[in-house]
Design an enzyme around this catalytic site. Structure first.
Site, short mmCIF file in Angstrom:
data_model
loop_
_atom_site.label_atom_id
_atom_site.label_comp_id
_atom_site.label_asym_id
_atom_site.label_seq_id
_atom_site.Cartn_x
_atom_site.Cartn_y
_atom_site.Cartn_z
N HIS A 167 0.85 -1.18 0.00
CA HIS A 167 0.00 0.00 0.00
C HIS A 167 0.89 1.24 0.00
O HIS A 167 2.00 1.19 0.55
CB HIS A 167 -0.86 0.05 1.28
N CYS A 254 -3.10 1.12 9.66
CA CYS A 254 -4.06 0.10 9.19
C CYS A 254 -5.14 -0.24 10.21
O CYS A 254 -6.24 -0.66 9.85
CB CYS A 254 -3.33 -1.20 8.88
C1 CIR Z 1 -3.60 -7.28 3.82
O1 CIR Z 1 -2.72 -7.80 3.12
O2 CIR Z 1 -4.61 -6.79 3.35
C2 CIR Z 1 -3.40 -7.29 5.32
N1 CIR Z 1 -2.71 -8.48 5.71
C3 CIR Z 1 -2.64 -6.07 5.75
C4 CIR Z 1 -3.39 -4.81 5.50
C5 CIR Z 1 -2.61 -3.61 5.86
N2 CIR Z 1 -3.44 -2.46 5.76
C6 CIR Z 1 -2.99 -1.26 5.46
O3 CIR Z 1 -1.82 -1.08 5.11
N3 CIR Z 1 -3.87 -0.28 5.46
#
Ligand code: CIR
Length: 261
Positions: A167, A254
């Site tokens: 991201h 997140c």
């Molecule tokens: C994913 O791969 O979607 C989750 N394991 C981690 C999400 C991280 N979220 C973020 O950076 N906003």
């Protein structure tokens, strides 16, 4: 307008037991669920200690990554946007969080098909909302988001981070109104020519997902060079234990949706 990092409200979601099956690009082992819950508890207490009222939503076993509430929605004082997460196992998280969003916001815009966008690809600055293209956020999703932001009176700007970044905010985050913390790779990409840059020391790249909340910069603990660098520059830094969270490619931003009510 108050600074974009001034917050008094947040929404989080308890980690599900199924979080051990959460998505990760590199498998460094499943997180220990008790330690993951303890890290999440510490995060919630930290936000409360910084003055935020935090709503804690119940765990969702059907969605292993649902504790990362930043990805299915985007919130501002003036309204919220329901996103279309780009990972198939996460797409249903939007419908799950929508009632909590509608409880808090009078204006809620739901993005429509086609296209996908994750909140982790969105970085808010003083005068723009940057949207990074990624494996989760495609051009159609980013363009739909620009249109939705425009109806909230915000300027969306689509940027293309270097390949391999999960991201946009995996590799950068705002430290104050005019300064971005970024990995060397992202800083070299020149996406934010108008911002001052603080480059993460080599070997500490995962710390780039910092979170400025009111007067404090939260960073993951275990990155001493970055912590010292930020303190030298006058930031009030708080380090949080996030070892299990980071096994799921996630970090500080997140785990919450934050806004100034
Ligand atoms: C994913 O791969 O979607 C989750 N394991 C981690 C999400 C991280 N979220 C973020 O950076 N906003």
């Amino acid at each position: 307008m108050p600074a974009f990092f001034r917050f008094d409200r947040a929404i989080v979601r308890r980690p599900a037991a199924s979080a051990v099956n959460g998505l990760r690009a590199v498998d460094r082992g499943a997180p220990d669920i008790d330690a993951l819950r303890a890290e999440h508890d510490g995060y919630v207490e930290t936000l409360r200690g910084l003055g935020l009222k935090v709503d804690v939503l119940p765990a969702l076993e059907a969605y292993p990554d649902s504790m990362f509430v930043e990805d299915p929605a985007l919130v501002f004082t003036e309204g919220a946007i329901l996103l279309r997460p780009g990972a198939p196992t996460r797409f249903g998280e939007t419908a799950e969080i929508a009632p909590a969003i509608r409880d808090h916001f009078g204006t809620v815009i739901a993005l429509e098909a086609p296209g996908y966008s994750d909140g982790g690809d969105v970085m808010v600055t003083a005068d723009a909302v940057y949207i990074g293209l990624s494996a989760r956020t495609d051009t159609a999703g980013a363009e739909a988001l620009v249109a939705a932001l425009s109806s909230l009176g915000r300027k969306g700007v689509i940027v293309e981070p270097p390949p391999g970044v999960l991201h946009l905010k995996t590799a950068c985050s705002m430290l104050d109104g005019e300064t971005v913390l970024a990995t060397a790779q992202l800083a070299d990409a020149g996406l934010f020519p108008d911002l001052k840059r603080v480059v993460v020391p080599e070997g500490e790249e995962p710390v780039a997902n910092a979170l400025r909340v009111n007067d404090t910069v939260l960073i993951a603990d275990g990155f001493p060079k970055t912590a010292a660098l930020l303190r030298d520059r006058g930031y009030t830094v708080r380090e949080l234990k996030l070892d299990e969270v980071m096994k799921l490619d996630a970090g500080l931003s997140c785990m919450s949706l934050r806004w100034l009510a």
